[in-house]
Design a protein around this motif. Structure first.
Motif, PDB file in Angstrom:
ATOM      1  N   ALA A 279       0.820  -1.211   0.000  1.00  0.00           N
ATOM      2  CA  ALA A 279       0.000   0.000   0.000  1.00  0.00           C
ATOM      3  C   ALA A 279       0.854   1.262   0.000  1.00  0.00           C
ATOM      4  O   ALA A 279       0.605   2.198  -0.767  1.00  0.00           O
ATOM      5  CB  ALA A 279      -0.933  -0.005   1.207  1.00  0.00           C
ATOM      6  N   VAL A 280       1.882   1.304   0.856  1.00  0.00           N
ATOM      7  CA  VAL A 280       2.678   2.539   0.932  1.00  0.00           C
ATOM      8  C   VAL A 280       3.590   2.695  -0.277  1.00  0.00           C
ATOM      9  O   VAL A 280       3.841   3.818  -0.730  1.00  0.00           O
ATOM     10  CB  VAL A 280       3.476   2.618   2.252  1.00  0.00           C
ATOM     11  N   VAL A 281       4.081   1.589  -0.835  1.00  0.00           N
ATOM     12  CA  VAL A 281       4.906   1.693  -2.047  1.00  0.00           C
ATOM     13  C   VAL A 281       4.059   2.191  -3.210  1.00  0.00           C
ATOM     14  O   VAL A 281       4.481   3.067  -3.981  1.00  0.00           O
ATOM     15  CB  VAL A 281       5.572   0.343  -2.381  1.00  0.00           C
ATOM     16  N   ALA A 282       2.845   1.642  -3.353  1.00  0.00           N
ATOM     17  CA  ALA A 282       1.957   2.093  -4.438  1.00  0.00           C
ATOM     18  C   ALA A 282       1.579   3.553  -4.250  1.00  0.00           C
ATOM     19  O   ALA A 282       1.588   4.342  -5.215  1.00  0.00           O
ATOM     20  CB  ALA A 282       0.704   1.214  -4.471  1.00  0.00           C
ATOM     21  N   ALA A 283       1.245   3.956  -3.022  1.00  0.00           N
ATOM     22  CA  ALA A 283       0.881   5.348  -2.762  1.00  0.00           C
ATOM     23  C   ALA A 283       2.051   6.280  -3.053  1.00  0.00           C
ATOM     24  O   ALA A 283       1.872   7.363  -3.638  1.00  0.00           O
ATOM     25  CB  ALA A 283       0.435   5.501  -1.309  1.00  0.00           C
ATOM     26  N   ASN A 284       3.232   5.864  -2.661  1.00  0.00           N
ATOM     27  CA  ASN A 284       4.417   6.691  -2.916  1.00  0.00           C
ATOM     28  C   ASN A 284       4.636   6.895  -4.410  1.00  0.00           C
ATOM     29  O   ASN A 284       5.004   7.986  -4.864  1.00  0.00           O
ATOM     30  CB  ASN A 284       5.642   6.030  -2.289  1.00  0.00           C
ATOM     31  N   HIS A 285       4.403   5.849  -5.177  1.00  0.00           N
ATOM     32  CA  HIS A 285       4.523   5.959  -6.637  1.00  0.00           C
ATOM     33  C   HIS A 285       3.525   6.975  -7.189  1.00  0.00           C
ATOM     34  O   HIS A 285       3.876   7.816  -8.027  1.00  0.00           O
ATOM     35  CB  HIS A 285       4.292   4.582  -7.274  1.00  0.00           C
ATOM     36  N   LEU A 286       2.295   6.912  -6.690  1.00  0.00           N
ATOM     37  CA  LEU A 286       1.271   7.854  -7.145  1.00  0.00           C
ATOM     38  C   LEU A 286       1.594   9.290  -6.734  1.00  0.00           C
ATOM     39  O   LEU A 286       1.170  10.245  -7.394  1.00  0.00           O
ATOM     40  CB  LEU A 286      -0.093   7.450  -6.584  1.00  0.00           C
ATOM     41  N   LEU A 287       2.344   9.448  -5.656  1.00  0.00           N
ATOM     42  CA  LEU A 287       2.697  10.779  -5.151  1.00  0.00           C
ATOM     43  C   LEU A 287       4.028  11.274  -5.687  1.00  0.00           C
ATOM     44  O   LEU A 287       4.566  12.288  -5.211  1.00  0.00           O
ATOM     45  CB  LEU A 287       2.745  10.749  -3.621  1.00  0.00           C
ATOM     46  N   GLY A 288       4.568  10.589  -6.682  1.00  0.00           N
ATOM     47  CA  GLY A 288       5.810  11.051  -7.294  1.00  0.00           C
ATOM     48  C   GLY A 288       7.057  10.613  -6.562  1.00  0.00           C
ATOM     49  O   GLY A 288       8.110  11.254  -6.696  1.00  0.00           O
ATOM     50  N   ASN A 289       6.966   9.509  -5.805  1.00  0.00           N
ATOM     51  CA  ASN A 289       8.119   8.946  -5.090  1.00  0.00           C
ATOM     52  C   ASN A 289       8.811   9.971  -4.199  1.00  0.00           C
ATOM     53  O   ASN A 289      10.031  10.146  -4.233  1.00  0.00           O
ATOM     54  CB  ASN A 289       9.120   8.337  -6.081  1.00  0.00           C
ATOM     55  N   ARG A 290       8.027  10.626  -3.384  1.00  0.00           N
ATOM     56  CA  ARG A 290       8.571  11.669  -2.505  1.00  0.00           C
ATOM     57  C   ARG A 290       9.174  11.116  -1.216  1.00  0.00           C
ATOM     58  O   ARG A 290       9.885  11.832  -0.509  1.00  0.00           O
ATOM     59  CB  ARG A 290       7.489  12.691  -2.162  1.00  0.00           C
ATOM     60  N   PHE A 291       8.893   9.852  -0.894  1.00  0.00           N
ATOM     61  CA  PHE A 291       9.395   9.275   0.351  1.00  0.00           C
ATOM     62  C   PHE A 291      10.485   8.241   0.077  1.00  0.00           C
ATOM     63  O   PHE A 291      10.473   7.556  -0.948  1.00  0.00           O
ATOM     64  CB  PHE A 291       8.255   8.613   1.134  1.00  0.00           C
ATOM     65  N   SER A 292      11.427   8.119   1.009  1.00  0.00           N
ATOM     66  CA  SER A 292      12.513   7.138   0.893  1.00  0.00           C
ATOM     67  C   SER A 292      12.032   5.753   1.309  1.00  0.00           C
ATOM     68  O   SER A 292      10.966   5.592   1.912  1.00  0.00           O
ATOM     69  CB  SER A 292      13.683   7.560   1.791  1.00  0.00           C
ATOM     70  N   SER A 293      12.848   4.746   1.016  1.00  0.00           N
ATOM     71  CA  SER A 293      12.514   3.382   1.434  1.00  0.00           C
ATOM     72  C   SER A 293      12.389   3.288   2.948  1.00  0.00           C
ATOM     73  O   SER A 293      11.507   2.593   3.471  1.00  0.00           O
ATOM     74  CB  SER A 293      13.583   2.400   0.941  1.00  0.00           C
ATOM     75  N   LYS A 294      13.265   3.990   3.659  1.00  0.00           N
ATOM     76  CA  LYS A 294      13.197   3.974   5.122  1.00  0.00           C
ATOM     77  C   LYS A 294      11.894   4.598   5.605  1.00  0.00           C
ATOM     78  O   LYS A 294      11.273   4.107   6.554  1.00  0.00           O
ATOM     79  CB  LYS A 294      14.395   4.700   5.727  1.00  0.00           C
ATOM     80  N   ASP A 295      11.452   5.682   4.944  1.00  0.00           N
ATOM     81  CA  ASP A 295      10.164   6.281   5.289  1.00  0.00           C
ATOM     82  C   ASP A 295       9.038   5.273   5.102  1.00  0.00           C
ATOM     83  O   ASP A 295       8.147   5.144   5.948  1.00  0.00           O
ATOM     84  CB  ASP A 295       9.878   7.503   4.408  1.00  0.00           C
ATOM     85  N   LEU A 296       9.085   4.558   3.983  1.00  0.00           N
ATOM     86  CA  LEU A 296       8.021   3.596   3.681  1.00  0.00           C
ATOM     87  C   LEU A 296       7.988   2.465   4.693  1.00  0.00           C
ATOM     88  O   LEU A 296       6.910   2.012   5.096  1.00  0.00           O
ATOM     89  CB  LEU A 296       8.206   3.044   2.264  1.00  0.00           C
ATOM     90  N   VAL A 297       9.155   2.001   5.127  1.00  0.00           N
ATOM     91  CA  VAL A 297       9.200   0.990   6.183  1.00  0.00           C
ATOM     92  C   VAL A 297       8.550   1.530   7.454  1.00  0.00           C
ATOM     93  O   VAL A 297       7.743   0.860   8.112  1.00  0.00           O
ATOM     94  CB  VAL A 297      10.653   0.557   6.458  1.00  0.00           C
ATOM     95  N   ARG A 298       8.877   2.762   7.789  1.00  0.00           N
ATOM     96  CA  ARG A 298       8.328   3.386   8.994  1.00  0.00           C
ATOM     97  C   ARG A 298       6.803   3.472   8.918  1.00  0.00           C
ATOM     98  O   ARG A 298       6.104   3.161   9.892  1.00  0.00           O
ATOM     99  CB  ARG A 298       8.953   4.776   9.157  1.00  0.00           C
ATOM    100  N   PHE A 299       6.262   3.875   7.763  1.00  0.00           N
ATOM    101  CA  PHE A 299       4.807   3.956   7.604  1.00  0.00           C
ATOM    102  C   PHE A 299       4.178   2.565   7.707  1.00  0.00           C
ATOM    103  O   PHE A 299       3.157   2.371   8.382  1.00  0.00           O
ATOM    104  CB  PHE A 299       4.442   4.572   6.257  1.00  0.00           C
ATOM    105  N   ALA A 300       4.780   1.603   7.015  1.00  0.00           N
ATOM    106  CA  ALA A 300       4.189   0.261   6.954  1.00  0.00           C
ATOM    107  C   ALA A 300       4.204  -0.435   8.307  1.00  0.00           C
ATOM    108  O   ALA A 300       3.372  -1.309   8.575  1.00  0.00           O
ATOM    109  CB  ALA A 300       4.933  -0.590   5.919  1.00  0.00           C
ATOM    110  N   MET A 301       5.106  -0.063   9.178  1.00  0.00           N
ATOM    111  CA  MET A 301       5.145  -0.648  10.519  1.00  0.00           C
ATOM    112  C   MET A 301       3.861  -0.374  11.297  1.00  0.00           C
ATOM    113  O   MET A 301       3.498  -1.142  12.197  1.00  0.00           O
ATOM    114  CB  MET A 301       6.360  -0.126  11.283  1.00  0.00           C
TER     115      MET A 301
END
Length: 311
Positions: free
Chosen positions: A106-128
């Motif tokens: 979900a967060v990887v797909a959302a990040n793609h739709l938002l222009g990849n504004r977040f880092s992988s570490k950010d995405l891990v933090r959200f997904a936790m």
């Protein structure tokens, strides 16, 4: 904002702990994988539907994908919404990172739709945040390999410190007995205190396993796939575990154990022929004790969640 844009994401299953690395080691698999379809909307909020038969909650706060997206949206300045459809091929409660696949996808797909504004570490933090909904604990050993691919080490959660490990080619055989072991329940039965001699042995195995991956030393990997703390307790929840493990190692497996909190069991092999022979053993064991099962013979997924734009 490119409202109306749609993406699809393939979200890999994961094996957490890797025997001795409780809550700190994980690897991504090429099979099975969940599928997520997500559309960016100008209507604020998260709307979730499922195309499978698992009756998972659609309330974002109670859904692992929704909880992860809610955490992400706290850091998006513009009003935004997501319409998300999830098709699960990783059965919830399987021990193969089902909740992580939904949260991470979900967060990887959302990040793609938002222009990849977040880092992988950010995405891990959200997904936790999704993992906390699933198990009551913010752990990242499934989330991180699902997002980043390959084998990963979580050196620290607070602050988040992720190390991506190289690894030699490995074949992974998995059996998923069709029983459920809830992650929250599997945590509750663990010992609260550990003998110093057991801790020292476990530290040696973790260091050996990481070194084995980095040095591509199959023998060292095999010697290090030992758990003297978690597995002796959790294996009691999984019928057939001891027989699968002993017969698999006799057949040439490097080693293996419980995938996550179970009930799935995984074994690592150097050659595909060995991995296929181990699948036969797993089938024989669970047929003999009368428990339905599903098996997979697969390899390491080195890419993590893959996103494709629809339009």
């Amino acid at each position: 904002m490119d409202y109306g844009k749609k993406v699809t994401a393939s979200c890999p299953a994961t094996v957490a702990n890797l025997v001795c690395g409780f809550d700190i080691l994980g690897m991504a698999l090429n099979d099975p994988q969940d599928e997520i379809e997500m559309t960016l909307s100008d209507v604020p909020g998260i709307r979730i539907s499922h195309t499978d038969g698992y009756a998972l909650p659609s309330d974002p706060a109670q859904n692992v994908a929704g909880a992860a997206l809610l955490d992400l949206m706290k850091e998006v300045q513009e009003p935004v919404g997501f319409d998300i459809s999830i098709t699960k091929h990783i059965k919830p409660g399987s021990g193969l990172g089902s909740s992580a696949a939904s949260s991470a996808g979900a967060v990887v797909a959302a990040n793609h739709l938002l222009g990849n504004r977040f880092s992988s570490k950010d995405l891990v933090r959200f997904a936790m945040a999704g993992e906390k909904v699933a198990s009551g604990v913010k752990h990242a050993d499934n989330i991180t390999p699902c997002i980043m691919g390959g084998v990963t080490l979580i050196r620290s959660i607070f602050p988040l410190d992720i190390v991506q490990l190289s690894a030699p080619p490995l074949f992974v055989t998995v059996v998923h007995p069709q029983i459920e072991v809830r992650t929250s329940d599997a945590r509750q039965i663990l010992r609260k205190e550990v003998l110093l001699k057991d801790a020292i042995r476990q530290w040696g195995n973790i260091a050996g396993l990481v070194s084995g991956f980095l040095q591509k030393d199959y023998d060292l990997i095999g010697r290090s796939l030992e758990d003297v703390i978690i597995e002796p307790v959790r294996s009691m929840l999984i019928p057939g575990f001891d027989e699968v493990k002993s017969r698999s190692k006799e057949a040439g497996a490097l080693g293996g154990g419980i995938s996550g909190s179970g009930p799935s069991i995984f074994m690592l092999s150097r050659e595909s022929e060995t991995a296929i022979a181990i699948e036969v053993i797993m089938k024989e064991v669970f047929q003999s004790i009368g428990i339905d099962y599903k098996t997979y013979v697969t390899t390491l997924n080195t890419t993590g969640v893959k996103v494709k734009s629809e339009y």
